[in-house]
Structures are given as C-alpha cells and as structure tokens.
Design a protein around this motif. Structure first.
Motif, PDB file in Angstrom:
ATOM      1  N   LYS A   2      40.189  62.334 -18.107  1.00 36.92           N
ATOM      2  CA  LYS A   2      39.915  62.212 -16.945  1.00 36.92           C
ATOM      3  C   LYS A   2      41.317  61.143 -16.361  1.00 36.92           C
ATOM      4  CE  LYS A   2      35.273  63.281 -15.444  1.00 36.92           C
ATOM      5  NZ  LYS A   2      34.429  62.724 -14.498  1.00 36.92           N
ATOM      6  N   PHE A   3      41.738  61.195 -15.235  1.00 40.62           N
ATOM      7  CA  PHE A   3      42.872  60.402 -14.710  1.00 40.62           C
ATOM      8  C   PHE A   3      42.180  59.459 -13.643  1.00 40.62           C
ATOM      9  CE2 PHE A   3      45.542  63.948 -16.188  1.00 40.62           C
ATOM     10  CZ  PHE A   3      46.559  63.204 -16.801  1.00 40.62           C
ATOM     11  N   ASN A   4      42.724  58.359 -13.767  1.00 44.12           N
ATOM     12  CA  ASN A   4      42.215  57.440 -12.853  1.00 44.12           C
ATOM     13  C   ASN A   4      43.170  57.629 -11.606  1.00 44.12           C
ATOM     14  OD1 ASN A   4      41.649  55.318 -10.857  1.00 44.12           O
ATOM     15  ND2 ASN A   4      41.729  53.446 -12.677  1.00 44.12           N
ATOM     16  N   LYS A   5      42.373  58.119 -10.420  1.00 47.79           N
ATOM     17  CA  LYS A   5      43.312  58.861  -9.174  1.00 47.79           C
ATOM     18  C   LYS A   5      43.765  57.380  -8.543  1.00 47.79           C
ATOM     19  CE  LYS A   5      40.458  62.842  -8.975  1.00 47.79           C
ATOM     20  NZ  LYS A   5      39.405  63.463  -8.552  1.00 47.79           N
ATOM     21  N   LYS A   7      45.188  54.909  -9.937  1.00 46.57           N
ATOM     22  CA  LYS A   7      46.535  54.339 -10.447  1.00 46.57           C
ATOM     23  C   LYS A   7      47.663  55.458 -10.348  1.00 46.57           C
ATOM     24  CE  LYS A   7      44.478  51.326 -13.689  1.00 46.57           C
ATOM     25  NZ  LYS A   7      44.229  51.061 -15.148  1.00 46.57           N
ATOM     26  N   CYS A   8      47.533  56.787  -9.758  1.00 49.76           N
ATOM     27  CA  CYS A   8      48.418  57.938  -9.734  1.00 49.76           C
ATOM     28  C   CYS A   8      49.262  57.718  -8.489  1.00 49.76           C
ATOM     29  CB  CYS A   8      47.724  58.991  -9.932  1.00 49.76           C
ATOM     30  SG  CYS A   8      46.969  59.413 -11.520  1.00 49.76           S
ATOM     31  N   ARG A   9      50.547  57.646  -8.514  1.00 47.25           N
ATOM     32  CA  ARG A   9      51.007  57.933  -7.182  1.00 47.25           C
ATOM     33  C   ARG A   9      52.377  58.787  -7.561  1.00 47.25           C
ATOM     34  NH1 ARG A   9      50.660  52.100  -7.705  1.00 47.25           N
ATOM     35  NH2 ARG A   9      49.312  51.264  -6.437  1.00 47.25           N
ATOM     36  N   ARG A  23      48.303  66.884  -4.867  1.00 44.35           N
ATOM     37  CA  ARG A  23      46.951  66.612  -5.096  1.00 44.35           C
ATOM     38  C   ARG A  23      46.552  66.663  -6.681  1.00 44.35           C
ATOM     39  NH1 ARG A  23      43.672  67.838  -0.806  1.00 44.35           N
ATOM     40  NH2 ARG A  23      44.849  68.860   0.965  1.00 44.35           N
ATOM     41  N   LEU A  24      45.501  65.732  -6.906  1.00 45.20           N
ATOM     42  CA  LEU A  24      44.955  65.627  -8.207  1.00 45.20           C
ATOM     43  C   LEU A  24      43.406  65.925  -8.056  1.00 45.20           C
ATOM     44  CD1 LEU A  24      45.405  64.884 -11.108  1.00 45.20           C
ATOM     45  CD2 LEU A  24      44.824  62.562 -10.877  1.00 45.20           C
ATOM     46  N   GLY A  25      43.066  67.418  -8.061  1.00 48.93           N
ATOM     47  CA  GLY A  25      41.847  67.858  -7.886  1.00 48.93           C
ATOM     48  C   GLY A  25      41.734  68.085  -6.466  1.00 48.93           C
ATOM     49  N   ASP A  27      41.670  65.550  -4.351  1.00 44.89           N
ATOM     50  CA  ASP A  27      42.328  64.192  -3.588  1.00 44.89           C
ATOM     51  C   ASP A  27      43.839  64.203  -3.672  1.00 44.89           C
ATOM     52  OD1 ASP A  27      39.726  62.939  -3.546  1.00 44.89           O
ATOM     53  OD2 ASP A  27      39.898  62.321  -5.460  1.00 44.89           O
ATOM     54  N   LEU A  29      47.301  62.456  -3.597  1.00 46.48           N
ATOM     55  CA  LEU A  29      47.840  61.167  -4.196  1.00 46.48           C
ATOM     56  C   LEU A  29      48.677  60.637  -3.039  1.00 46.48           C
ATOM     57  CD1 LEU A  29      49.013  62.780  -7.632  1.00 46.48           C
ATOM     58  CD2 LEU A  29      47.025  61.379  -7.039  1.00 46.48           C
TER      59      LEU A  29
END
Length: 130
Positions: A2-5, A7-9, A23-25, A27, A29
């Motif tokens: 799983k990614f920490n959403k 921290k993703c930009r 999008r990540l899933g 959500d 970004l």
C-alpha cells in the motif's frame, strides 16, 4: 504494497504542461511546485535558487552561532569552526550544481565575506560592492 497517499504528490515540469489530475485509487493526488529529494530542493522550472537560499540561510545561522559563542575573534579559533560547520553548506551548493544565476553566486559569496569580517586580521580582505 500500500502507498501512503498523503506522501504522494504530482510534480509538474515545464511551462506548457497541461497539469492533468491523477488518482491513486479513488483519491486525487495533490500537486507540488517544489520537491525535496535526496536533500536537494527542485522547483518546477528545475531551478536551484531555492536550494541556494536555503543553504545560505543555514550557513549564516551557523556563522551567527559561532560569532556569538566565541570570545576570541582570532583566525586560529574561528577558522576551524567555519571550515567544519559553515563551509560544507556552501560547498553543497557549488559542487552539486554550478550556481546558474548571478544572484545565487552573490548570495553564497556574501556568507563568505561575513565570515571574513568575523575573523580578526582578515577584515582588510573583504571587498564590499556598492
């Protein structure tokens, strides 16, 4: 994995970038205009001026601590502290990237001139532009 959403930009480069949303899933970004990676701060124009300003600020702060904490202003006392604590911050800017703008070079040189003024016996070597 799983990614920490949080921290993703998205880091958009170039001036004519259409700046799409990703999008990540489910959500969206967020986007960022500047990012720090491996200790180096880059902006979306790939300019290192912010990095230079940050390093000059750190070097000036450390030089201020040295100036306030040392009673003696002799070269033999101040120079080892300058070489060990201040100089590495300035060299990080210069060796990683040759400062591309005149204002960046002058900012780094201003810190060096201030260090020369702090050391007794080297004040005459400081050249002040007016």
């Amino acid at each position: 994995m799983k990614f920490n959403k949080g921290k993703c930009r998205i880091f958009h480069l170039r001036k004519n970038n259409p700046m799409h949303q990703y999008r990540l899933g489910v959500d969206l970004l967020g986007s960022s205009s500047a990012e720090k990676d491996l200790g180096v701060l880059l902006d979306n124009k790939l300019s290192m001026s912010q990095q230079c300003a940050l390093m000059a600020k750190k070097a000036n702060g450390i030089l201020g601590y040295i100036q306030k904490s040392m009673v003696s202003r002799s070269r033999e006392v101040i120079l080892p502290f300058y070489s060990a604590l201040v100089r590495p911050h300035l060299e990080l800017c210069v060796q990683f990237w040759a400062p591309e703008f005149k204002k960046d070079r002058e900012l780094l040189e201003r810190v060096q001139r201030r260090a020369m003024r702090v050391m007794r016996g080297l004040e005459h070597l400081v050249y002040e532009e007016r």
